[in-house]
Design an enzyme around this catalytic site. Structure first.
Site, mmCIF file in Angstrom:
data_model
loop_
_atom_site.group_PDB
_atom_site.id
_atom_site.type_symbol
_atom_site.label_atom_id
_atom_site.label_comp_id
_atom_site.label_asym_id
_atom_site.label_seq_id
_atom_site.Cartn_x
_atom_site.Cartn_y
_atom_site.Cartn_z
ATOM 1 N N GLY A 76 -5.679 7.698 6.452
ATOM 2 C CA GLY A 76 -4.357 7.712 6.795
ATOM 3 C C GLY A 76 -3.852 7.147 8.173
ATOM 4 O O GLY A 76 -2.659 8.075 8.734
ATOM 5 N N ASP B 190 -4.743 10.438 -1.923
ATOM 6 C CA ASP B 190 -5.868 9.537 -2.235
ATOM 7 C C ASP B 190 -6.764 10.458 -3.045
ATOM 8 O O ASP B 190 -6.683 11.974 -2.705
ATOM 9 C CB ASP B 190 -6.843 9.518 -1.105
ATOM 10 C CG ASP B 190 -6.756 8.188 -0.976
ATOM 11 O OD1 ASP B 190 -6.325 7.442 -0.099
ATOM 12 O OD2 ASP B 190 -8.134 7.636 -1.478
ATOM 13 N N LYS C 7 1.008 -2.343 -2.036
ATOM 14 C CA LYS C 7 -0.028 -3.469 -1.923
ATOM 15 C C LYS C 7 0.023 -4.518 -3.027
ATOM 16 O O LYS C 7 -0.164 -3.974 -3.848
ATOM 17 C CB LYS C 7 -1.077 -2.992 -1.155
ATOM 18 C CG LYS C 7 -2.533 -4.277 -1.144
ATOM 19 C CD LYS C 7 -3.973 -3.551 -0.740
ATOM 20 C CE LYS C 7 -3.864 -2.860 -0.422
ATOM 21 N NZ LYS C 7 -4.868 -2.919 1.130
ATOM 22 N N ASP D 157 -0.379 2.038 -0.721
ATOM 23 C CA ASP D 157 -1.858 0.170 0.201
ATOM 24 C C ASP D 157 -2.786 0.505 -0.874
ATOM 25 O O ASP D 157 -4.354 0.765 -0.424
ATOM 26 C CB ASP D 157 -1.961 1.671 1.182
ATOM 27 C CG ASP D 157 -2.258 -0.042 2.340
ATOM 28 O OD1 ASP D 157 -2.428 -1.467 1.656
ATOM 29 O OD2 ASP D 157 -3.082 0.409 3.017
ATOM 30 N N TRP E 276 -1.405 5.049 7.800
ATOM 31 C CA TRP E 276 0.250 4.783 7.557
ATOM 32 C C TRP E 276 0.306 6.513 7.760
ATOM 33 O O TRP E 276 1.909 6.041 7.890
ATOM 34 C CB TRP E 276 -0.214 4.286 5.714
ATOM 35 C CG TRP E 276 0.025 2.660 5.991
ATOM 36 C CD1 TRP E 276 -0.455 1.966 6.456
ATOM 37 C CD2 TRP E 276 0.384 1.852 4.747
ATOM 38 N NE1 TRP E 276 -0.929 0.497 5.769
ATOM 39 C CE2 TRP E 276 0.365 0.936 4.798
ATOM 40 C CE3 TRP E 276 0.908 2.237 3.529
ATOM 41 C CZ2 TRP E 276 0.765 -0.087 4.362
ATOM 42 C CZ3 TRP E 276 1.959 1.150 3.129
ATOM 43 C CH2 TRP E 276 1.778 -0.155 3.204
ATOM 44 N N ASP F 205 -7.068 12.148 -7.901
ATOM 45 C CA ASP F 205 -6.697 10.567 -8.494
ATOM 46 C C ASP F 205 -5.079 10.122 -8.880
ATOM 47 O O ASP F 205 -4.679 11.173 -9.814
ATOM 48 C CB ASP F 205 -7.404 10.153 -9.453
ATOM 49 C CG ASP F 205 -7.117 8.462 -9.969
ATOM 50 O OD1 ASP F 205 -6.723 7.524 -9.303
ATOM 51 O OD2 ASP F 205 -8.630 8.582 -10.920
#
Ligand code: SAM
Length: 231
Positions: free
Chosen positions: A82, A105, A186, A146, A84, A121
């Site tokens: 958590g 997540d 990312k 990320d 970000w 997912d």
């Protein structure tokens, strides 16, 4: 707000601690523990109440590119634990009801004021249904990702898996972003990241690769920052 590399450990503990090997720990977990104990970002994150050292990566990207603004609707993919989401919620003033962060997540993580958390997912059909119904017709100002799959140790496999996550995040971003929106993702250096950057550039006014100071130098991780979604 501290985003530069902190010089010392606020706890007063030396940042050059050696961890004794133990028969209960593998060598890699001993090295990981040693790195954590000696990492100034880990200490600073604890001091400032951030759940991850990764929070500094977003703060440093934001400091350079200014893609988050008060009142925005933000999607944070791969959000656990958590860090970000905490940073984004603070910048958009989500706790004052001025914007919102929709975080996803497949791992569970504790609530954050102003953040709507979904444990799914992202690559599943159900996750897209959830996200689209949460977002509604108004769209999103910024999609953050990320996401990183657990590493296998086989570099080409790890690279392909993260590129797959990036490509899916990019397609999702293109389907939900408002004109002029942003996408931050990312990626791992390893061959195909330049192709992705080229593809992203076709849909955004500006797109860059960036390596924030908090991203470990020995890591192949870099970030793709795209702004000015063309719609
Ligand atoms: C580096 S961590 C994110 C750290 C986070 N940004 C923070 O600041 O706390 C990467 C996360 O991506 C998540 N992840 C990887 N693949 C995913 C997927 N397919 N769907 C949802 N989450 C995923 C992992 O569970 C992990 O929590």
């Amino acid at each position: 707000m501290v985003t530069k590399k902190p010089n010392n450990n606020p706890s007063g503990r030396s940042l050059h601690e050696k961890v004794k090997t133990s028969y209960k720990r593998t060598l890699s977990s001993t090295l990981w523990l040693e790195r954590q104990l000696n990492d100034p970002y880990v200490a600073e994150a604890r001091k400032l109440g951030y759940r991850s050292r990764a929070a500094f990566k977003l703060l440093q990207l934001q400091e350079k590119y200014h893609f988050l603004k008060e009142g925005m609707v933000v999607v944070d993919l791969g959000a656990a634990p958590g860090g970000w989401s905490q940073v984004a919620a603070k910048i958009i003033h989500a706790e004052k009801g001025k914007g919102t962060v929709i975080a996803m997540d497949y791992l569970e993580f504790p609530a954050i004021a102003g953040v709507r958390i979904f444990q799914q997912d992202f690559l599943s059909e159900e996750a897209l249904t959830t996200l689209n119904s949460e977002i509604g017709e108004h769209g999103v100002d910024c999609v953050l990702s990320d996401m990183a799959a657990p590493t296998t140790g086989h570099t080409p496999t790890d690279h392909i898996r993260i590129v797959n996550l990036c490509e899916n995040a990019f397609q999702f971003a293109c389907s939900v972003l408002r004109p002029n929106g942003s996408f931050v993702c990312k990626v791992l250096q390893g061959g195909t990241e330049t192709n992705l950057l080229k593809t992203v550039k076709q849909r955004f006014a500006k797109a860059y690769h960036a390596k924030p100071a908090a991203s470990r130098k020995d890591s192949a991780e870099i970030y793709l920052v795209a702004m000015g979604f063309k719609g």
